[in-house]
Write a protein that holds these residues in place. Structure first.
Motif: not given
Length: 338
Positions: A42-43, A46, A50-52, A54
């Motif tokens: 996740d880190h 980002r 980007e965002r998880p 999508r």
């Protein structure tokens, strides 16, 4: 298309592999799923802006199969590892392909246990690209999945390699050679002699025995088949030779001011050579003969290498490679002995 990447088993940290996955996902406009430690992934996503959820997804896993783990045992005992969970996603049809820079033996074992073999294929095989002086890669299989083989296995390797050359590389009539110590049909071990006879009778593109130096210098064939022991030794010998020559060049260049000056004028030559020989440009080696697209990336893969491994997997999915192997390779009985 969604491709899953095991980011926990290689030498590089997950952040490095995620970066490569994000780059190729953006370039090809495809979805990438990263299997491993959820927080780290996740880190990393980002950190790439980007965002998880999508285009880039996370498959959180609590276990890791390391390079030191015993392949079969670790696959059975670590059911929540990124490798096993990722292959289950492939089996279930959630993703189109699986890529891992992890323990090669474990990837082979897990693929067999989770995915199973293509009907009619007695053994899967690792197909490795080999750079040549001709400027076009030659492909060697098996590069390490099977230490002990029968002649019938090598016939199946030839058929699978030919399917890869046709469908992925674009070779209309692939030429196949048998890796051996001489050109004559009578050369080599009993396995090599029997394999020669079988390939000559059953493989339309067979061109006879190929010696290792011919692979690099002449590229007389498109596909070279061997048992996994000899194939892996050949592959690692080539890798070691390349490293040794590179090291000698560096040492020679540092030996004098004239050598350093000459090296400045040859920078473009050295850059081209590095590009031609680098495993990073080839990405990974497909595991042929299992029910799904599986690409084994180099253990030292960085962002650039994993990006190319994912792209290789994409091409194999688009070519329908697994389905092609299933259609074109006829089932055959494997002899109990040689």
């Amino acid at each position: 298309m969604q491709i899953l990447v095991d980011v926990m088993g290689g030498d590089q940290p997950p952040e490095e592999l995620v970066r490569g996955g994000v780059e190729i996902g953006r370039l090809r406009e495809m979805e990438i799923c990263f299997a491993g430690d959820g927080r780290q992934i996740d880190h990393a996503i980002r950190s790439c802006g980007e965002r998880p959820g999508r285009r880039f997804h996370i498959l959180p896993c609590s276990q890791v199969i390391s390079m030191q783990d015993a392949p079969v045992r670790s696959v059975r005992e670590k059911s929540d590892s990124s490798m096993v969970r990722g292959l289950r996603e492939l089996r279930n049809g959630t993703v189109a392909a699986f890529v891992s820079p992890g323990n090669t033996g474990a990837v082979v074992a897990a693929s067999l246990l989770v995915l199973g073999r293509v009907r009619g294929i007695p053994r899967p095989a690792i197909l490795a690209p080999i750079p040549t002086l001709a400027g076009q890669d030659l492909h060697l299989l098996d590069a390490g999945a099977n230490a002990d083989c029968h002649a019938e296995h090598l016939l199946h390797f030839a058929r699978m390699g030919s399917a890869y050359a046709r469908e992925v590389v674009g070779v209309d009539a692939p030429r196949v050679g048998l890796l051996n110590i001489g050109e004559e049909a009578s050369k080599g071990s009993r396995l090599m002699i029997k394999s020669y006879t079988l390939l000559e009778a059953e493989c339309p593109g067979f061109r006879g025995n190929i010696e290792p130096h011919e692979m690099l210098e002449q590229r007389p064939v498109d596909i070279v088949v061997s048992d996994g022991l000899i194939g892996n030794i050949c592959l690692k010998s080539i890798e070691g030779g390349v490293s040794a020559v590179t090291g000698l060049l560096r040492r020679s260049i540092k030996s004098s001011a004239a050598a350093k000056l000459g090296a400045l004028f040859m920078r473009s030559v050295f850059r081209d050579l590095r590009y031609t020989l680098s495993y990073r440009e080839r990405g990974g080696a497909p595991l042929l003969g299992v029910n799904g697209v599986v690409v084994i990336a180099h253990g030292r893969s960085d962002a650039h290498a994993i990006r190319n491994a994912i792209d290789s997997a994409r091409r194999e999915v688009e070519a329908g490679l697994t389905e092609c192997i299933a259609r074109t390779v006829p089932p055959a009985e494997v002899a109990d002995g040689i």
